[in-house]
Design a protein around this motif. Sequence first.
Motif, PDB file in Angstrom:
ATOM      1  N   VAL A  41       0.837  -1.200   0.000  1.00 11.38           N
ATOM      2  CA  VAL A  41       0.000   0.000   0.000  1.00 11.38           C
ATOM      3  C   VAL A  41       0.878   1.258   0.000  1.00 11.38           C
ATOM      4  O   VAL A  41       0.621   2.198  -0.756  1.00 11.38           O
ATOM      5  CB  VAL A  41      -0.989  -0.012   1.187  1.00 11.38           C
ATOM      6  N   ALA A  42       1.923   1.270   0.810  1.00 10.56           N
ATOM      7  CA  ALA A  42       2.822   2.427   0.855  1.00 10.56           C
ATOM      8  C   ALA A  42       3.437   2.676  -0.518  1.00 10.56           C
ATOM      9  O   ALA A  42       3.510   3.827  -0.981  1.00 10.56           O
ATOM     10  CB  ALA A  42       3.916   2.206   1.892  1.00 10.56           C
ATOM     11  N   THR A  43       3.863   1.625  -1.196  1.00 10.03           N
ATOM     12  CA  THR A  43       4.460   1.758  -2.523  1.00 10.03           C
ATOM     13  C   THR A  43       3.463   2.342  -3.516  1.00 10.03           C
ATOM     14  O   THR A  43       3.784   3.251  -4.286  1.00 10.03           O
ATOM     15  CB  THR A  43       4.975   0.399  -3.022  1.00 10.03           C
ATOM     16  N   GLU A  44       2.243   1.841  -3.488  1.00 13.52           N
ATOM     17  CA  GLU A  44       1.212   2.349  -4.397  1.00 13.52           C
ATOM     18  C   GLU A  44       0.925   3.835  -4.149  1.00 13.52           C
ATOM     19  O   GLU A  44       0.790   4.614  -5.086  1.00 13.52           O
ATOM     20  CB  GLU A  44      -0.082   1.547  -4.232  1.00 13.52           C
ATOM     21  N   LEU A  45       0.848   4.216  -2.886  1.00 16.54           N
ATOM     22  CA  LEU A  45       0.534   5.603  -2.555  1.00 16.54           C
ATOM     23  C   LEU A  45       1.687   6.552  -2.886  1.00 16.54           C
ATOM     24  O   LEU A  45       1.479   7.642  -3.397  1.00 16.54           O
ATOM     25  CB  LEU A  45       0.154   5.728  -1.083  1.00 16.54           C
ATOM     26  N   LEU A  92      12.402   2.165  -1.886  1.00 15.12           N
ATOM     27  CA  LEU A  92      11.719   3.455  -1.931  1.00 15.12           C
ATOM     28  C   LEU A  92      12.462   4.556  -1.189  1.00 15.12           C
ATOM     29  O   LEU A  92      12.039   5.705  -1.199  1.00 15.12           O
ATOM     30  CB  LEU A  92      10.309   3.343  -1.349  1.00 15.12           C
ATOM     31  N   ALA A  93      13.581   4.245  -0.560  1.00 14.39           N
ATOM     32  CA  ALA A  93      14.307   5.240   0.230  1.00 14.39           C
ATOM     33  C   ALA A  93      14.684   6.451  -0.616  1.00 14.39           C
ATOM     34  O   ALA A  93      14.498   7.599  -0.196  1.00 14.39           O
ATOM     35  CB  ALA A  93      15.542   4.620   0.864  1.00 14.39           C
ATOM     36  N   ASP A 105       5.505  13.936   4.055  1.00 15.14           N
ATOM     37  CA  ASP A 105       5.650  12.799   4.967  1.00 15.14           C
ATOM     38  C   ASP A 105       5.761  11.480   4.204  1.00 15.14           C
ATOM     39  O   ASP A 105       5.522  11.401   3.015  1.00 15.14           O
ATOM     40  CB  ASP A 105       4.533  12.758   6.013  1.00 15.14           C
ATOM     41  N   ASP A 106       6.144  10.441   4.937  1.00 13.77           N
ATOM     42  CA  ASP A 106       6.292   9.120   4.315  1.00 13.77           C
ATOM     43  C   ASP A 106       5.117   8.205   4.661  1.00 13.77           C
ATOM     44  O   ASP A 106       5.213   6.997   4.556  1.00 13.77           O
ATOM     45  CB  ASP A 106       7.619   8.480   4.701  1.00 13.77           C
ATOM     46  N   LEU A 107       4.013   8.787   5.094  1.00 18.32           N
ATOM     47  CA  LEU A 107       2.751   8.096   5.386  1.00 18.32           C
ATOM     48  C   LEU A 107       2.779   7.227   6.638  1.00 18.32           C
ATOM     49  O   LEU A 107       1.821   6.557   6.948  1.00 18.32           O
ATOM     50  CB  LEU A 107       2.313   7.243   4.182  1.00 18.32           C
ATOM     51  N   ASP A 108       3.877   7.235   7.363  1.00 16.06           N
ATOM     52  CA  ASP A 108       3.997   6.438   8.595  1.00 16.06           C
ATOM     53  C   ASP A 108       3.705   4.959   8.362  1.00 16.06           C
ATOM     54  O   ASP A 108       3.120   4.284   9.211  1.00 16.06           O
ATOM     55  CB  ASP A 108       3.095   6.984   9.704  1.00 16.06           C
ATOM     56  N   LEU A 109       4.076   4.465   7.200  1.00 14.73           N
ATOM     57  CA  LEU A 109       3.921   3.049   6.877  1.00 14.73           C
ATOM     58  C   LEU A 109       5.304   2.442   6.669  1.00 14.73           C
ATOM     59  O   LEU A 109       6.241   3.137   6.279  1.00 14.73           O
ATOM     60  CB  LEU A 109       3.102   2.871   5.586  1.00 14.73           C
ATOM     61  N   PRO A 110       5.439   1.144   6.908  1.00 13.16           N
ATOM     62  CA  PRO A 110       6.731   0.520   6.608  1.00 13.16           C
ATOM     63  C   PRO A 110       6.998   0.614   5.112  1.00 13.16           C
ATOM     64  O   PRO A 110       6.091   0.417   4.308  1.00 13.16           O
ATOM     65  CB  PRO A 110       6.564  -0.925   7.066  1.00 13.16           C
ATOM     66  N   LEU A 111       8.229   0.957   4.773  1.00 13.87           N
ATOM     67  CA  LEU A 111       8.589   1.147   3.373  1.00 13.87           C
ATOM     68  C   LEU A 111       9.656   0.142   2.947  1.00 13.87           C
ATOM     69  O   LEU A 111      10.583  -0.130   3.705  1.00 13.87           O
ATOM     70  CB  LEU A 111       9.148   2.554   3.155  1.00 13.87           C
TER      71      LEU A 111
END
Length: 92
Positions: free
Chosen positions: A50-54, A78-79, A68-74
């Motif tokens: 989900v983080a990648t898609e967003l 994606l760094a 922000d980085d959405l506060d999701l594990p990445l």
Amino acid sequence: MLCRWLIPEPHPKNGWRCEGQIVWPDGRVRSMAIGGEDSLQALRLAMMFVATELLTASEPVYLSAIDDDLDLPLPDVLADLVAERKARFEAR
């Protein structure tokens, strides 16, 4: 926009699976079931999906601040994207 993760469940063949879903404002739905060795890994990988898609969406998606980085594990891949995104918005 709605993002959700279904409860991880045992995979019929081996391991676990968890489905991540995004319902975009225009009604499009993007979902994927992700497998893992255990329920926690499957959930974490679904959160990364989900983080990648967003973060790779054509329009910026953010939680509370535009950089922000959405506060999701990445995922590690994606760094650089997240760093570029933050630099782009700081330059404004």
